[in-house]
Design a protein around this motif. Structure first.
Motif, PDB file in Angstrom:
ATOM      1  N   UNK A  20       0.818  -1.203   0.000  1.00 50.89           N
ATOM      2  CA  UNK A  20       0.000   0.000   0.000  1.00 50.89           C
ATOM      3  C   UNK A  20       0.857   1.260   0.000  1.00 50.89           C
ATOM      4  N   UNK A  21       1.966   1.234   0.728  1.00 53.57           N
ATOM      5  CA  UNK A  21       2.822   2.426   0.792  1.00 53.57           C
ATOM      6  C   UNK A  21       3.397   2.746  -0.579  1.00 53.57           C
ATOM      7  N   UNK A  22       3.806   1.696  -1.306  1.00 53.49           N
ATOM      8  CA  UNK A  22       4.351   1.924  -2.645  1.00 53.49           C
ATOM      9  C   UNK A  22       3.262   2.388  -3.599  1.00 53.49           C
ATOM     10  N   UNK A  23       2.075   1.781  -3.529  1.00 54.20           N
ATOM     11  CA  UNK A  23       0.972   2.172  -4.413  1.00 54.20           C
ATOM     12  C   UNK A  23       0.582   3.631  -4.175  1.00 54.20           C
ATOM     13  N   UNK A  24       0.527   4.031  -2.914  1.00 51.97           N
ATOM     14  CA  UNK A  24       0.172   5.422  -2.600  1.00 51.97           C
ATOM     15  C   UNK A  24       1.209   6.394  -3.146  1.00 51.97           C
ATOM     16  N   UNK A  25       2.485   6.013  -3.039  1.00 57.98           N
ATOM     17  CA  UNK A  25       3.551   6.875  -3.538  1.00 57.98           C
ATOM     18  C   UNK A  25       3.490   6.974  -5.058  1.00 57.98           C
ATOM     19  N   UNK A  26       3.231   5.861  -5.728  1.00 54.55           N
ATOM     20  CA  UNK A  26       3.113   5.868  -7.185  1.00 54.55           C
ATOM     21  C   UNK A  26       1.952   6.752  -7.622  1.00 54.55           C
ATOM     22  N   UNK A  70       2.145  14.399 -12.456  1.00 53.19           N
ATOM     23  CA  UNK A  70       2.513  14.441 -13.862  1.00 53.19           C
ATOM     24  C   UNK A  70       3.745  13.660 -14.260  1.00 53.19           C
ATOM     25  N   UNK A  71       4.299  12.822 -13.377  1.00 54.44           N
ATOM     26  CA  UNK A  71       5.502  12.063 -13.719  1.00 54.44           C
ATOM     27  C   UNK A  71       5.141  10.842 -14.551  1.00 54.44           C
ATOM     28  N   UNK A  72       6.032  10.470 -15.461  1.00 56.11           N
ATOM     29  CA  UNK A  72       5.857   9.271 -16.266  1.00 56.11           C
ATOM     30  C   UNK A  72       6.250   8.048 -15.454  1.00 56.11           C
ATOM     31  N   UNK A  73       5.880   6.872 -15.986  1.00 56.92           N
ATOM     32  CA  UNK A  73       6.166   5.624 -15.270  1.00 56.92           C
ATOM     33  C   UNK A  73       7.660   5.451 -15.032  1.00 56.92           C
ATOM     34  N   UNK A  74       8.477   5.770 -16.043  1.00 59.01           N
ATOM     35  CA  UNK A  74       9.925   5.608 -15.891  1.00 59.01           C
ATOM     36  C   UNK A  74      10.482   6.547 -14.826  1.00 59.01           C
ATOM     37  N   UNK A  75       9.962   7.773 -14.776  1.00 61.29           N
ATOM     38  CA  UNK A  75      10.422   8.735 -13.765  1.00 61.29           C
ATOM     39  C   UNK A  75       9.925   8.339 -12.376  1.00 61.29           C
ATOM     40  N   UNK A  76       8.685   7.856 -12.308  1.00 62.97           N
ATOM     41  CA  UNK A  76       8.137   7.416 -11.019  1.00 62.97           C
ATOM     42  C   UNK A  76       8.995   6.291 -10.456  1.00 62.97           C
ATOM     43  N   UNK A 107      10.726   6.397  -6.766  1.00 61.44           N
ATOM     44  CA  UNK A 107      10.342   5.432  -5.744  1.00 61.44           C
ATOM     45  C   UNK A 107      11.549   4.645  -5.267  1.00 61.44           C
ATOM     46  N   UNK A 108      12.381   4.212  -6.195  1.00 62.29           N
ATOM     47  CA  UNK A 108      13.545   3.416  -5.813  1.00 62.29           C
ATOM     48  C   UNK A 108      14.555   4.215  -5.002  1.00 62.29           C
ATOM     49  N   UNK A 109      14.630   5.530  -5.250  1.00 60.01           N
ATOM     50  CA  UNK A 109      15.557   6.366  -4.492  1.00 60.01           C
ATOM     51  C   UNK A 109      14.980   6.738  -3.137  1.00 60.01           C
ATOM     52  N   UNK A 146      14.216  -5.779  -3.999  1.00 60.06           N
ATOM     53  CA  UNK A 146      14.551  -5.458  -5.372  1.00 60.06           C
ATOM     54  C   UNK A 146      13.795  -4.200  -5.809  1.00 60.06           C
ATOM     55  N   UNK A 147      14.442  -3.403  -6.641  1.00 63.62           N
ATOM     56  CA  UNK A 147      13.812  -2.181  -7.122  1.00 63.62           C
ATOM     57  C   UNK A 147      12.594  -2.506  -7.974  1.00 63.62           C
ATOM     58  N   UNK A 148      11.589  -1.607  -7.922  1.00 60.64           N
ATOM     59  CA  UNK A 148      10.434  -1.785  -8.798  1.00 60.64           C
ATOM     60  C   UNK A 148      10.834  -1.412 -10.218  1.00 60.64           C
ATOM     61  N   UNK A 149      10.132  -1.966 -11.176  1.00 60.19           N
ATOM     62  CA  UNK A 149      10.444  -1.731 -12.586  1.00 60.19           C
ATOM     63  C   UNK A 149       9.395  -0.812 -13.201  1.00 60.19           C
TER      64      UNK A 149
END
Length: 777
Positions: free
Chosen positions: A167-173, A180-186, A190-192, A199-202
């Protein structure tokens, strides 16, 4: 597949299987000791384990797999035939099953198969529902593949890299996506930010989550828009929005503007840029912003709209709503592209507004449509430029007569039609029109580029209005930064002259820099007196090295209200005195610029103030009511009553005044059928009532995606220049005489030679390696 009896009348029926591309091979369940491993030590603690929920069992087996070095997947499940509830569940090794190669659709095709990841491993754990709890009744822990014992590698199995499903990751995404961030930027953020040891999200995991969220809003996007505006109206008493719905409730168009945008329009709404070439939302609805320029010369938004199409009816509806929203105050000038439907609607709704065509679009069309004249006549471009830049209307009209005869401009041609529309684009007709320095819809296009950082082609409508607010807040933040810089600093003067000091005191930083440039240039000018009356004197002002034909005429009226008019019309169109006028003011030893030559809209005093929601008046002088006004009046009345309490005579005067006021109110209400002026700002209660009625009487349906629009293409690409377009058209032409491309036979040099040069006497040359020399018809 198999069916296994559990209880009388109940059956285990496998309903779901995530191995649709793999064959299922049933094996004997093994619970005995494996000869190669100490199975008894592993099986005994697991068999018979009881869990409260299915998720708890999954988490237990996944943790076990992480420790052993493999990943897991969900296997088959079975439901009760009586209650349809899940009564059995299987968890398997991630390498369970094997690839299915019997797809008939791939027969005869050269199919590139992915690398095999399945080994038909039989390792698994099965649980069954017993008395409300989940019991592990089958467990097999023999793998037919090597296990991964390196922690950094085993965590890469999908079941272990589960951070993206928390849930924490979903809320941050979701929060980053709303900004307005793209998936690659998100993914990078998130990983930083999380600094997770997992493992880092893709980008793919991020995109899949956002796509699943969008699916949840299918058919509900318009409802999301209404709810968003309802929340905005609860916080902003002056928020305005309206929707155009079809008979079946399908959304056609929507327009909105918040309170500050409406306030800004009262200050800077003299010139509006309108453009509909921006389409970046899921339904490809054109985004139509109303844009102006503030006291810093920055672009500001007065309101936004999403339109069904670009027809006359749609534009008329939008402009009428805009006029209603802005207290009935129409812009003095509006800049658009050359759209026929838009032109008709503007004339209908804003009859007194000056409609200017975008200069960029005009220049683009000139390149595209006048190429044939350039090819035929060597002096055409110079003559055309000189004619368009005529100094007076009389000179322009006389030039057209000569121009038409010399270059044979036929009726119905593009140039002839543009002459009929000359008042919309020729500068000599706009010398009295204030345009705030804008001649193109470039401000609208720059706003579009600004929104590119917040929305994309997959943006939902409900998200679009949210992103609009975020972009608007960012734009206003830049305006506030400029306000602070202007107030917190002092301008660097060139001369210390009182006129320059006055400009530095009142103008904002950016506008002062424009004034400073004119002031500096004025020192290289000189003048000659043409004639003089009692109060009126005419001069020509220019530089020594420039031909006097290019000097400007300045009319100086020394009456009580000093009036100086220059033929360059910079003040009339830009709102800033030109170098020619500043030169004469300095020569006349003036110490100050007259107040009517310093426009309030360019001064720091025009900035937005938090208490601007108080008493205001429209451009017509009519008072309109806001909640802040009511509060101020109530405060004044309470204070007056409190001060008069000790004086009976004042109480009597106040009582008498209220009687008279209420009597006038009663007479006005009973005798007039006209509503309160400018009562076009619905209160929050009115907005909520409208929304409730919409929700209770009609279902608001999402718009159709099949409508075709003008303007920006579905796939946004760089706009081709006129020369590129003309070259493409030229390549398609094929001469029937010489067989070469780029011209027709009427423009071929062989045709000219054959006919003895022809009646037109065109100077055409034979083809060369670089240019074929033929006229483009």
């Amino acid at each position: 597949m198999f069916i296994e009896e559990i209880d009388a009348g109940n059956y285990i029926v496998p309903l779901e299987n995530d191995n649709s591309n793999f064959t299922y091979v049933q094996e004997e369940y093994m619970e005995a000791e494996d000869p190669n491993t100490n199975m008894s030590a592993q099986v005994q603690p697991i068999l018979g384990q009881v869990f409260s929920t299915m998720d708890e069992a999954y988490h237990f087996y996944n943790t076990y797999a992480l420790d052993k070095g493999f990943g897991i997947r969900m296997g088959d499940l079975a439901r009760s035939r009586v209650t349809n509830e899940v009564i059995r569940k299987k968890f398997v090794c991630c390498k369970e099953g094997k690839k299915y190669l019997g797809d008939k659709r791939q027969v005869g095709k050269n199919v590139k198969h992915r690398r095999d990841t399945r080994t038909d491993c039989k390792a698994k754990m099965e649980i069954s529902l017993k008395n409300g709890e989940w019991l592990v009744d089958k467990f097999y822990d023999v793998h037919n593949h090597d296990l991964t014992h390196t922690p950094s590698k085993v965590i890469k199995y999908r079941s272990h890299s589960k951070f993206h499903r928390t849930e924490s990751c979903k809320n941050l995404i979701s929060e980053l996506h709303q900004n307005g961030l793209k998936s690659s930027d998100i993914t990078k953020v998130v990983n930083v930010v999380t600094c997770s040891t997992e493992v880092d999200i893709t980008p793919r995991q991020c995109y899949d989550y956002l796509r699943s969220e969008r699916k949840n809003y299918v058919g509900k996007e318009c409802y999301g828009i209404v709810k968003h505006f309802q929340e905005k109206a609860a916080m902003d008493d002056n928020h305005y929005f309206t929707m155009d719905l079809a008979k079946d409730g399908t959304l056609r168009s929507v327009f909105w503007a918040d309170g500050r945008s409406r306030t800004s329009y009262l200050q800077f709404g003299d010139v509006v840029v309108f453009d509909v070439t921006y389409k970046t939302n899921k339904f490809k609805m054109p985004f139509a912003p109303f844009i102006g320029v503030n006291h810093h010369g920055q672009s500001i938004l007065f309101g936004g709209a999403l339109l069904e199409d670009e027809t006359e009816d749609t534009f008329t509806w939008l402009f009428e709503q805009f006029l209603t929203c802005m207290f009935g105050k129409a812009p003095k000038a509006i800049i658009t592209d050359q759209d026929a439907a838009m032109k008709i609607s503007i004339k209908k709704v804003f009859p007194n507004a000056y409609h200017r065509f975008c200069a960029w679009h005009i220049n683009k069309h000139v390149i595209e449509n006048l190429q044939s004249y350039r090819a035929r006549y060597t002096d055409f471009e110079e003559t055309f430029s000189k004619w368009v830049k005529s100094k007076s209307i009389e000179e322009f009209e006389n030039g057209w007569t000569t121009f038409q005869e010399k270059y044979v401009v036929e009726k119905g041609s593009w140039l002839y039609n543009m002459y009929d529309l000359r008042r919309h684009w020729v500068k000599v007709y706009m010398k009295e029109v204030f345009l705030a320095g804008m001649t193109t819809s470039g401000r609208s296009e720059s706003i579009n580029a600004f929104f590119d950082g917040y929305v994309n082609s997959n943006t939902m409508l409900s998200d679009f209005v949210i992103q609009y607010d975020k972009a608007l807040a960012s734009r206003r933040k830049k305006e506030e930064d400029e306000d602070f810089v202007t107030i917190d600093s002092c301008p660097t003067l060139l001369t210390g002259h009182p006129i320059e000091q006055q400009a530095g005191k009142y103008y904002t930083r950016n506008i002062y820099e424009l004034f400073k440039k004119e002031w500096q240039n004025s020192f290289s000018y000189t003048h000659e007196k043409i004639n003089k009356d009692i109060q009126l004197t005419n001069y020509i002002v220019g530089q020594h090295a420039v031909d006097k034909f290019l000097w400007r005429t300045v009319q100086y009226d020394a009456s009580a209200d000093l009036k100086v008019v220059c033929s360059c019309a910079k003040f009339e169109t830009r709102g800033i005195l030109c170098k020619h006028v500043l030169y004469l003011m300095r020569k006349k030893k003036l110490d100050a610029i007259p107040d009517h030559y310093i426009l309030h809209r360019w001064t720091i005093g025009a900035r937005y103030k938090a208490d601007n929601s108080g008493k205001k008046r429209c451009a017509t002088g009519d008072y309109y009511v806001t909640p802040m006004n009511i509060m101020l009046v109530r405060t004044k009345f309470s204070k007056a009553l409190q001060n008069a309490m000790d004086f009976p005579a004042e109480i009597e005067d106040l009582d008498s005044y209220l009687d008279k006021f209420m009597d006038r109110q009663s007479k006005r209400r009973s005798s007039s059928t006209v509503g309160i002026k400018n009562n076009t700002n619905p209160s929050n209660a009115d907005v909520n009532t409208i929304i409730d009625e919409l929700q209770s009487h009609i279902t608001i349906r999402d718009p159709s995606t099949s409508t075709k629009h003008k303007g920006r293409p579905k796939v946004a690409t760089r706009k081709k220049s006129g020369l590129e377009l003309a070259a493409e058209i030229k390549k398609k032409k094929t001469c029937g005489l010489c067989g070469k491309q780029g011209h027709y036979r009427t423009g071929c040099y062989k045709h000219e030679v054959k006919n003895g040069g022809g009646a037109s006497k065109l100077s055409l040359q034979p083809p060369s390696s670089n240019f074929d020399g033929h006229a483009v018809s």
